[in-house]
Structures are given as C-alpha cells and as structure tokens.
Design a protein around this motif. Structure first.
Motif, PDB file in Angstrom:
ATOM      1  N   ALA B 130       0.835  -1.212   0.000  1.00 58.16           N
ATOM      2  CA  ALA B 130       0.000   0.000   0.000  1.00 58.16           C
ATOM      3  C   ALA B 130       0.865   1.255   0.000  1.00 58.16           C
ATOM      4  N   THR B 131       1.964   1.221   0.696  1.00 57.37           N
ATOM      5  CA  THR B 131       2.860   2.372   0.721  1.00 57.37           C
ATOM      6  C   THR B 131       3.408   2.652  -0.676  1.00 57.37           C
ATOM      7  N   ARG B 132       3.808   1.595  -1.366  1.00 59.43           N
ATOM      8  CA  ARG B 132       4.331   1.795  -2.734  1.00 59.43           C
ATOM      9  C   ARG B 132       3.233   2.268  -3.675  1.00 59.43           C
ATOM     10  N   ARG B 133       2.081   1.615  -3.581  1.00 55.35           N
ATOM     11  CA  ARG B 133       0.993   1.978  -4.510  1.00 55.35           C
ATOM     12  C   ARG B 133       0.538   3.427  -4.274  1.00 55.35           C
ATOM     13  N   SER B 134       0.428   3.813  -3.012  1.00 48.85           N
ATOM     14  CA  SER B 134      -0.021   5.174  -2.719  1.00 48.85           C
ATOM     15  C   SER B 134       0.953   6.202  -3.266  1.00 48.85           C
ATOM     16  N   ALA B 135       2.239   5.931  -3.151  1.00 46.81           N
ATOM     17  CA  ALA B 135       3.229   6.881  -3.661  1.00 46.81           C
ATOM     18  C   ALA B 135       3.055   7.077  -5.163  1.00 46.81           C
ATOM     19  N   VAL B 136       2.872   5.962  -5.897  1.00 43.73           N
ATOM     20  CA  VAL B 136       2.675   6.059  -7.346  1.00 43.73           C
ATOM     21  C   VAL B 136       1.355   6.765  -7.653  1.00 43.73           C
ATOM     22  N   PHE B 137       0.330   6.444  -6.882  1.00 42.90           N
ATOM     23  CA  PHE B 137      -0.978   7.083  -7.089  1.00 42.90           C
ATOM     24  C   PHE B 137      -0.884   8.596  -6.897  1.00 42.90           C
ATOM     25  N   LEU B 138      -0.259   9.011  -5.796  1.00 40.97           N
ATOM     26  CA  LEU B 138      -0.206  10.444  -5.499  1.00 40.97           C
ATOM     27  C   LEU B 138       0.676  11.197  -6.490  1.00 40.97           C
ATOM     28  N   GLU B 139       1.682  10.513  -7.006  1.00 32.49           N
ATOM     29  CA  GLU B 139       2.597  11.196  -7.925  1.00 32.49           C
ATOM     30  C   GLU B 139       2.034  11.260  -9.342  1.00 32.49           C
ATOM     31  N   ALA B 224     -19.864   9.418   8.653  1.00 33.31           N
ATOM     32  CA  ALA B 224     -18.523  10.000   8.543  1.00 33.31           C
ATOM     33  C   ALA B 224     -17.594   9.045   7.798  1.00 33.31           C
ATOM     34  N   PHE B 225     -16.625   9.595   7.105  1.00 37.15           N
ATOM     35  CA  PHE B 225     -15.564   8.764   6.519  1.00 37.15           C
ATOM     36  C   PHE B 225     -14.884   7.996   7.642  1.00 37.15           C
ATOM     37  N   ASN B 226     -14.476   6.776   7.369  1.00 37.02           N
ATOM     38  CA  ASN B 226     -13.787   5.992   8.383  1.00 37.02           C
ATOM     39  C   ASN B 226     -12.892   4.944   7.720  1.00 37.02           C
ATOM     40  N   GLU B 227     -12.156   4.225   8.530  1.00 33.05           N
ATOM     41  CA  GLU B 227     -11.120   3.339   7.972  1.00 33.05           C
ATOM     42  C   GLU B 227     -11.651   1.945   7.594  1.00 33.05           C
ATOM     43  N   ASP B 228     -12.975   1.849   7.396  1.00 30.14           N
ATOM     44  CA  ASP B 228     -13.534   0.645   6.794  1.00 30.14           C
ATOM     45  C   ASP B 228     -14.034   0.913   5.374  1.00 30.14           C
ATOM     46  N   GLY B 229     -13.947   2.159   4.942  1.00 27.64           N
ATOM     47  CA  GLY B 229     -14.556   2.533   3.674  1.00 27.64           C
ATOM     48  C   GLY B 229     -13.559   2.616   2.524  1.00 27.64           C
ATOM     49  N   ILE B 230     -13.964   3.364   1.502  1.00 24.07           N
ATOM     50  CA  ILE B 230     -13.101   3.559   0.329  1.00 24.07           C
ATOM     51  C   ILE B 230     -12.016   4.574   0.644  1.00 24.07           C
ATOM     52  N   PHE B 231     -12.448   5.695   1.243  1.00 26.09           N
ATOM     53  CA  PHE B 231     -11.533   6.799   1.532  1.00 26.09           C
ATOM     54  C   PHE B 231     -11.041   6.656   2.970  1.00 26.09           C
ATOM     55  N   ARG B 232      -9.825   6.168   3.154  1.00 30.70           N
ATOM     56  CA  ARG B 232      -9.302   5.915   4.490  1.00 30.70           C
ATOM     57  C   ARG B 232      -8.112   6.822   4.757  1.00 30.70           C
ATOM     58  N   HIS B 233      -8.066   7.365   5.951  1.00 32.85           N
ATOM     59  CA  HIS B 233      -6.929   8.207   6.298  1.00 32.85           C
ATOM     60  C   HIS B 233      -5.894   7.393   7.069  1.00 32.85           C
ATOM     61  N   TYR B 234      -4.885   6.943   6.353  1.00 31.03           N
ATOM     62  CA  TYR B 234      -3.723   6.318   6.975  1.00 31.03           C
ATOM     63  C   TYR B 234      -2.562   7.286   6.768  1.00 31.03           C
ATOM     64  N   PRO B 235      -2.153   8.010   7.829  1.00 27.60           N
ATOM     65  CA  PRO B 235      -1.133   9.057   7.637  1.00 27.60           C
ATOM     66  C   PRO B 235       0.110   8.553   6.908  1.00 27.60           C
ATOM     67  N   GLU B 236       0.442   7.272   7.101  1.00 28.66           N
ATOM     68  CA  GLU B 236       1.658   6.749   6.468  1.00 28.66           C
ATOM     69  C   GLU B 236       1.549   6.695   4.940  1.00 28.66           C
ATOM     70  N   LEU B 237       0.313   6.771   4.413  1.00 28.34           N
ATOM     71  CA  LEU B 237       0.146   6.723   2.959  1.00 28.34           C
ATOM     72  C   LEU B 237       0.060   8.115   2.322  1.00 28.34           C
ATOM     73  N   ASP B 238      -0.138   9.125   3.145  1.00 25.49           N
ATOM     74  CA  ASP B 238      -0.359  10.485   2.627  1.00 25.49           C
ATOM     75  C   ASP B 238       0.989  11.203   2.478  1.00 25.49           C
ATOM     76  N   VAL B 239       1.707  10.821   1.444  1.00 29.50           N
ATOM     77  CA  VAL B 239       3.060  11.337   1.272  1.00 29.50           C
ATOM     78  C   VAL B 239       3.035  12.604   0.428  1.00 29.50           C
ATOM     79  N   ALA B 240       3.449  13.706   1.015  1.00 28.69           N
ATOM     80  CA  ALA B 240       3.584  14.934   0.231  1.00 28.69           C
ATOM     81  C   ALA B 240       4.915  14.877  -0.518  1.00 28.69           C
ATOM     82  N   ARG B 241       4.899  15.344  -1.759  1.00 24.79           N
ATOM     83  CA  ARG B 241       6.130  15.273  -2.552  1.00 24.79           C
ATOM     84  C   ARG B 241       7.096  16.383  -2.171  1.00 24.79           C
TER      85      ARG B 241
END
Lengths: 241, 241
Positions: B130-139, B224-241
């Motif tokens: 997920a960490t790798r995929r999120s980085a590619v997604f965000l970039e 509310a959005f939560n970590e069982d749904g589509i949009f999940r807030h996992y700070p480790e995946l929210d990488v700012a470039r």
C-alpha cells in the motif's frame, strides 16, 4: 452509419470488447489506429482538450456521426440496440448493463494481477507484488466471478444459453473474450475451474461459432493476446492450488 | 415512487454516490440497512440466487417497484432523468455517463491505494504494498484525474460551473464526494494540488451549498468517513512530494 473505433494498436486490450460487437453484427466500421493514415496520432488527438471540448479520459472511444462515446460499457450500451445485441425492455436492459459493469470490474482485477501498483510502473518493477496479488486473485476472486456468471446462466428463466434473455447480447461476447483471455493468461488455474464453469464454457463455444465471430477470429484483424495487454501470460503468476 | 437503496451499513462506501442523488432531489427513499428490521439480512438476501433469478454481484443496488439496478453508474444513469439530475439529449447523456464511469475508475484506484493486493486481504496484510501503490498514485494518477476533471470544467462550452451543460447532474454530486473523500484520506497531498483544481474546488462548494445536500450533510444520515470505507486516512500513505 460508419462507426469509428479509436483504440491503441498492437493489443486486443479494452478495444476488443467493442470490436467483437461490431464484428458479430458485421457492422460498417473502421479501426482508426489500423485503417487510417497517422492513425495513432488521431487516437491521441481525440484525447486532447485543445481539439475537443469533451475529450474522453482514455481509449477506447467510438464516434458515430456527431456522437462520441467513451468507456467500454457505455459504448456497448450505445451499440447494443443498434446492432441487435441488447434486450429491448427497460428492466432487462438495466440488468444487462449491470452485468457489463461487473465484467468491467472483473477485467480491472485481471489487469491488476500484473499491475498491482497501478498502471504507472512496468511489470518488472512490481513483480513481487504481482505474485502476491495473483495468488489472492486465483484463490478468491477468480472463482467468485466465475461462479457468479455460472449462476447468472443457471438462473436465467429463459434458459442457460445466454446471460440475458434468450438471445446473444454484447455481455455474452464480452464474457467470451474474458474467458479466452483468462485461458491464455492462467491456463493452469483455468483448468482447475473447468468443472465449475460448464455453462460458461458452453456459452464461449456458442459465441465462437457465431458467423460474424468465427469469421473475425480467422481474420488478420484479430490481434493475438500478448504481454502488453490486459491478459498476459506470465507463467510465474499462474499458480495452481 | 419509493426507492429502496440496498447497501452495507457503517460506511459511506459506494452507496454514498446514490444517497447524494436521492438526497439532493429530496426523493422518497429508504436505506434498507438502516431503515428496516433485519436490514443487513435483506441486503444479503438480494445477492442470493436462491431468492432472485437476477442477483447483483455486489451492493449497492436499488429497487424501484419491479425494477432492480446495480452498480453506481448504472443506478445514477437510471435515477438521473427521474430526479432531474441528468442532461436530456442523447449526446450529452453519453458524455455524462462516460464521466460517471471515469469517476468509477478513479474511485477504484483510490480504494486500491490501501488494498493493492485486492479486497481479499486486510490492510494490515498489505501495508508495504500500500505504501508503494499510494506513492505512485499520489505522484501520477491523482494529478492526472484531477487535471482531467479541471479540464472538463474549463472546456465546458456552457461555462465552468458544472461538468455537463449548465446544470448540476449526478456526476457533479459524485465528484463532490470524491473530493471530500480525498481531502479526508490524503490531506497533505490534496493541499499541494489546491491551485491546480480551482474549478473543481468551486464546484465542490457549489454542491455543498445546494439545499438538499446541505440538509443531508447536517443530518445524522450522513455517515462520517472511516477506515472501513473507500476513503481511508492512513497518515503513512499520505506522502507529500
């Protein structure tokens, strides 16, 4: 009406689902990338907002006179009634489009077996992740999708020949292509599922024997599956349980 | 006509795209999982071929009298004209449905940032991927999709207020929800894209201010959005470039 199909050359890809409908119906169409000069440029130009106020996100897209349609399911919903490959009443049409969208999801998951990190990286850069994803796909998702379509056929009140009603629709042509692609990509895994998908297998043969499809499969227009497309045969991913 | 929405309880999920259309139009509907006894059982029963000859692959699905429709894009295509949230002519309707299907693909890619190995494993079992995929997604993918919808607005010949024509459609409501979800899941990355999506941001505020939507967002019905749904807030995946 001459239809124009805009899609990348060199792979069957998502364009193939549209081609099968046009070929089955012996429709008048041109495949822009192959049949015109600078075809690839024309496919790309259609995606450019400098040339179009309403540009699709990606190929395939289809033009029919002044109308442009993008996304496989949308194109097939548009073409289906025109090519007599769709049910005629509202309720079965909604069921038919829903099945096409389930096939869309299935195809996306098949694609992601070799691209689990997304379309932005090469397979070689995500091989380890692809091995894990494929194993989960073959164990859980492939049987779930196959069983679903087998059940759709088994419970069709008009018989188990076609997915919707008693006649072939674009959804059957698409399922045929998915099965052909899966057999190419995952021959070992698909052999294991043979007995659980007797109706799907029979449908696949029924589609292959349709005059328009048989003629097309024998023609040079049918592009072979290859390792640049959706259905790729990487033996290391085809894990039999 | 009372509409029945069948979807899982506890998450906004894909059902939310349908809810927003029904709420915006102040339509008469019930949300089966919440509003009926044994609601979750009823959602599951609708997926069972023992009880239905035509069962959807997954929720959400909608019933309207004898009609059943599954898949978000199919449901919204069905509801749009009935709720006056759709264009009326054929060419813009095809464009509108194509945009909805692009949003479907966008949502699938957003989901896959935390589930790159597919829905069969928990996030905890695919965190590294997920960490790798999120980085590619965000970039790569996030800016590509945002830029696409920004361009759709910029090139709309009738103005940049709405995606299709000069009135709000279900596609605008869906884009609103995607942006809200992305801001929840990836606040750092979304802040970086703020200037490249001025029109999308304005559309989002325009949707939030619509009477039906404003009332709904203030109600207890909005989950509310939560970590069982589509949009999940996992700070480790929210990488700012």
């Amino acid at each position: 009406m001459r239809y124009e199909l805009y899609y990348w050359p060199g792979i069957p890809g998502r364009g193939e689902f549209v081609r099968l409908a046009l070929e089955d119906a012996d429709a008048d169409y041109i495949d822009i990338a192959y049949d015109t000069e600078n075809g690839l440029d024309r496919v790309n130009r259609g995606l450019d907002f400098d040339h179009n106020s309403a540009a699709p996100f990606a190929p395939p897209y289809l033009r029919a006179g002044d109308i442009e349609v993008s996304h496989v399911a949308n194109i097939l919903q548009f073409l289906g009634p025109r090519l007599r490959l769709a049910p005629t009443d509202e309720a079965p049409q909604l069921w038919w489009h829903g099945l096409q969208l389930t096939l869309t999801d299935f195809v996306a998951e098949i694609h992601d077996t070799h691209h689990p990190l997304g379309p932005g990286l090469y397979y070689e850069d995500q091989k380890r992740e692809a091995t894990r994803r494929s194993a989960v796909f073959l164990e859980q998702r492939l049987p779930k999708f196959l069983n679903y379509f087998e059940q759709v056929l088994a419970h069709n009140p008009t018989g188990d020949e076609w997915l919707v009603g008693d006649a072939c629709t674009t959804a059957d042509l698409s399922l045929f292509h998915v099965v052909r692609g899966l057999r190419y990509a995952f021959p070992a895994a698909m052999t294991q599922h043979k007995h659980a998908m007797a109706r799907i297998a029979a449908l696949t043969e029924r589609v292959a024997a349709r005059p328009g499809i048989a003629r097309y499969l024998d023609s040079a227009r049918r592009i072979a599956f290859n390792e640049d497309g959706i259905f790729r045969h990487y033996p290391e991913l085809d894990v039999a349980r």
